[in-house]
Design an enzyme around this catalytic site. Structure first.
Site, PDB file in Angstrom:
ATOM      1  N   HIS A   7       3.477  -0.706  -4.817  1.00 39.91           N
ATOM      2  CA  HIS A   7       4.191  -0.191  -3.638  1.00 39.91           C
ATOM      3  C   HIS A   7       3.394  -0.455  -2.360  1.00 39.91           C
ATOM      4  O   HIS A   7       3.899  -1.044  -1.406  1.00 39.91           O
ATOM      5  CB  HIS A   7       4.437   1.314  -3.817  1.00 39.91           C
ATOM      6  N   GLU A   8       2.155  -0.016  -2.351  1.00 32.68           N
ATOM      7  CA  GLU A   8       1.339  -0.191  -1.136  1.00 32.68           C
ATOM      8  C   GLU A   8       1.140  -1.668  -0.838  1.00 32.68           C
ATOM      9  O   GLU A   8       1.112  -2.083   0.328  1.00 32.68           O
ATOM     10  CB  GLU A   8      -0.019   0.504  -1.293  1.00 32.68           C
ATOM     11  N   HIS A  40       3.880  -2.988   1.238  1.00 30.76           N
ATOM     12  CA  HIS A  40       3.689  -2.757   2.680  1.00 30.76           C
ATOM     13  C   HIS A  40       2.786  -3.845   3.262  1.00 30.76           C
ATOM     14  O   HIS A  40       3.030  -4.364   4.350  1.00 30.76           O
ATOM     15  CB  HIS A  40       3.024  -1.399   2.928  1.00 30.76           C
ATOM     16  N   HIS A  85       4.672  -7.072   3.615  1.00 33.58           N
ATOM     17  CA  HIS A  85       5.582  -6.966   4.757  1.00 33.58           C
ATOM     18  C   HIS A  85       4.808  -7.215   6.059  1.00 33.58           C
ATOM     19  O   HIS A  85       5.216  -8.007   6.905  1.00 33.58           O
ATOM     20  CB  HIS A  85       6.222  -5.575   4.745  1.00 33.58           C
TER      21      HIS A  85
HETATM   22 ZN   LIG Z   1       5.267   3.506   1.238  1.00 30.57          ZN
END
Ligand SMILES: [Zn+2]
Length: 723
Positions: free
Chosen positions: A514-515, A518, A521
């Site tokens: 998940h991190e 980021h 992105h």
């Molecule tokens: Zn997050």
């Protein structure tokens, strides 16, 4: 100055796994319309490492190894004054306002303050000490006051408003129009149209809030720095690696040999709640954890929260909004509290019903252990028993195949397949804030061109806040010039004993991916105007949640889920069991999350903002029909997302909003039969990642998928009925 003009547009990495995404430069954009912003007279920069340009590789990197608390007073004072001089030069420009001399001038401002803030953020989030907490308490309100002096300056706003009123005749392209509109809206939302008296009131509230957030953070950190002592007998059933880590903490705390210390943080507490057969220990650990901030002592946050909620309501009224939630949601995809509530309430009843079924499944196991009523400290424990019985699967069985370094390789490999991002470790070549931090060079795998640097802060430590998050320390944009991006991932895995491997759970592995989503992105964002490099609150968790999906794909598991001792790949039978159990326990996970999101929204849609925090939490949960066997993932007294800053307030629903797009996006990959389908990945990157916030996000999604996101994908993924 991007981070405050646009308010919620740019995420400031406070609270959750928030991402502060960093945009990249592009060359194919229209040049500025005219270009002679007034530059303020040069002022000598004090000799302070925090104010100096960063030096070294990657166009300069932060001097983490030379940062000291005593440097910040001078650095903040100078950088804030410099930002104010820049803003004053724009406000007082004798020439008529133009897009270049006003909007672009503001986009360029505040570079040095951004730099000081990036360094300070790490000191308060990752390396906090009483000295940094004192600095935060002192400078948060001062920063807030300075931002208000700028946004509430009538001369500066008059220029923005003039341009806004002429916007259709200025010959702006779509991106310029978006920056202008968002800048104008940001000023108005902050109070630019208020009377001088009202402006004074709003600014006073902002400063009081900044100081309250800082207080909240130190109290929560203090409670999370406590630990629960346990004997060897009490630790029965707890996996060896968790016990070893507990023994290390006990040693560091100088506890008697043979005892264990469980840190009062989620990553330390969860494995004990899942595996300790000693029910009294589970209860003790659970109570310490869910009562963080709620112990009627110096670290109690209830009164502070009541104050924050009241101040927020008062500010919303001054700014012309009915509630804080209405104000906060103006710049989101959902737009109104009602639309966010609609989505949440569409999922809530099915989730509650599923919890009932999960509890029923646990009953026989509880009875066997003499437990008549399943209490919240029993849920995770019996859930493991059910998992074992239903799927012949234990979290513990997966762990030997989930070595952290292998999984990190796996997520890097995925990013290369999907986006041509190449990660190469270069730890030791750039300064870091703790010897455990690893760093990775990021380049384009095809062209070899450098993109940036990833800092990877893996382990929990005292002074580091709990949870996981991603940040950016330097972005890049067409306007400011292309430069390597500096991004970071921060987790709280338990540091193993000497010579031990780091084995993580499926949950932790999901957080890892998940991190990293980021970070991807941030690394791929490629915008012209810095302020369009961020994300709206309910969009920001979308790319990160999408990235979680690649963890449990065959290509990743087959290559990287290898036994930490033998190197053998995960057996096909285990892989099948993991796939078969993928909607297991979704009742618990959904209710745990949604109850927190619903309480957040209900709290911040109270018009008067008057609240007795404990009573409100109880009454709201009762009204929602919260299952008695569970608690919220974040009870209000410790809800950092809501009270560490404004950023996720009335915004915890964002994860579900983002997940609706995520599930629908993943369905596209699944429909294609190839989780690494490059055509889909290219569209996802082009329309949704690269563009930052340069285009309307709902429109960008339609470009990607040909339609709006369909919520049924989310219901299906969680194993809930679709109708
Ligand atoms: Zn997050």
């Amino acid at each position: 100055m991007k981070s405050f003009f646009l308010g919620s547009a740019v995420v400031l990495a406070l609270g959750a796994c928030a991402a502060q995404t960093a945009p990249v430069a592009v060359a194919d954009l229209a040049p500025p319309l005219t270009s002679d912003p007034v530059t303020p007279a040069a002022v000598a920069v004090p000799n302070n490492i925090l104010l100096a340009d960063w030096t070294g590789p990657y166009g300069g990197v932060p001097p983490w190894d030379q940062v000291k608390p005593e440097l910040f007073d001078e650095a903040y004072a100078f950088a804030i004054a410099e930002l104010e001089r820049e803003a004053a030069a724009t406000a007082n420009n004798p020439e008529a306002p133009t897009f270049a001399n006003t909007i672009e001038a503001m986009e360029r401002g505040g570079a040095r303050l951004d730099q000081v803030g990036s360094v300070f953020g790490v000191m308060t989030d990752n390396m906090s000490t009483p000295a940094y907490q004192a600095l935060d308490k002192e400078w948060s309100p001062k920063l807030s006051a300075a931002f208000d002096r700028i946004t509430l300056d009538p001369k500066l706003f008059a220029r923005v408003e003039t341009l806004y009123n002429q916007r259709d005749s200025l010959g702006l392209d779509a991106k310029q129009m978006r920056v202008l509109t968002r800048t104008y809206d940001g000023f108005v939302r902050r109070g630019a149209k208020l009377t001088p008296e009202e402006k004074t009131q709003v600014s006073a509230i902002n400063q009081e809030l900044a100081s309250a957030f800082s207080d909240f953070n130190s109290r929560l950190l203090a409670d999370e720095s406590t630990f629960i002592q346990a004997s060897a007998a009490e630790m029965a059933g707890v996996p060896a690696d968790v016990r070893n880590a507990g023994a290390e903490v006990a040693k560091a705390k100088a506890l008697p040999a043979g005892t264990f210390a469980v840190r009062n943080t989620r990553s330390a507490v969860d494995p004990v709640l899942s595996f300790a057969s000693n029910r009294a220990l589970r209860q003790k650990v659970w109570q310490a954890f869910v009562n963080r901030g709620d112990n009627n002592n110096a670290n109690d946050t209830n009164a502070l929260i009541a104050k924050i909620v009241k101040l927020r309501a008062d500010r919303a009224h001054l700014l012309g909004y009915k509630t804080h939630a209405d104000l906060r949601m103006q710049d989101t995809m959902a737009k109104t509290p009602a639309r966010a509530m609609d989505l949440m309430m569409r999922v809530w009843p099915a989730a509650v019903k599923r919890v009932g079924e999960e509890v029923a499944d646990m009953k026989p196991f509880a009875t066997r252990e003499g437990v008549r009523t399943i209490e919240p400290w029993d849920y995770r424990y019996f859930q493991e028993k059910v998992r074992k019985a239903k799927f012949d699967l234990s979290q513990d069985e997966i762990k030997p195949y989930f070595g952290l370094s292998n999984l990190v390789e796996g997520m890097f490999w995925s990013a290369e397949q999907l986006y041509d991002l190449k990660f190469k470790e270069n730890s030791g070549t750039v300064p870091v804030w703790d010897p455990d931090i690893r760093t990775f060079d990021v380049s384009n795998a095809k062209t070899g061109k450098n993109i940036g640097l990833l800092y990877f802060d893996t382990y929990s430590r005292e002074g580091k806040r709990s949870g996981a998050w991603a940040t950016g320390y330097r972005d890049s944009s067409g306007l400011m010039g292309s430069r390597p991006k500096l991004v970071s991932n921060n987790n709280n895995f338990t540091k193993p004993g000497p010579g031990e491997p780091v084995l993580i759970t499926l949950d932790d592995a999901t957080t890892l991916f998940h991190e990293f989503g980021h970070a991807i992105h941030g690394l791929l964002t490629d915008v012209y105007y810095p302020s369009l490099g961020g994300s709206q609150r309910d969009f920001v968790e979308y790319p990160s949640q999408v990235n979680e999906n690649w963890l449990l794909t065959r290509p990743v598991l087959e290559r990287f889920a290898k036994h930490y001792k033998t190197g053998a790949p995960m057996p096909a039978s285990l892989l099948k069991k993991i796939e078969a159990s993928d909607t297991f326990n979704q009742g618990f996970a959904t209710v745990e999350y949604l109850s927190s999101a619903l309480v957040d929204m209900k709290l911040h849609t109270r018009e008067d903002g008057v609240v007795d925090v404990d009573a409100f939490e109880k009454a709201t949960l009762a009204e929602l029909g919260m299952p008695r066997e569970m608690v919220m993932r974040h009870r209000l007294p410790q809800f950092g997302h809501l009270f560490s800053s404004d950023s996720y307030s009335a915004g915890y629903y964002s994860y579900l909003w983002s997940e609706t797009m995520d599930a629908d996006t993943w369905a596209a990959f699944e429909e294609s039969g190839d989780p690494f389908n490059r055509t889909i990945a290219d569209k996802f990157r082009t329309f949704l990642l690269v563009t930052g916030n340069e285009t309307d996000r709902a429109e960008a999604y339609r470009q990607f998928r040909g339609r709006d996101p369909d919520v049924t994908a989310l219901l299906k993924r969680r194993g809930f009925p679709v109708n």
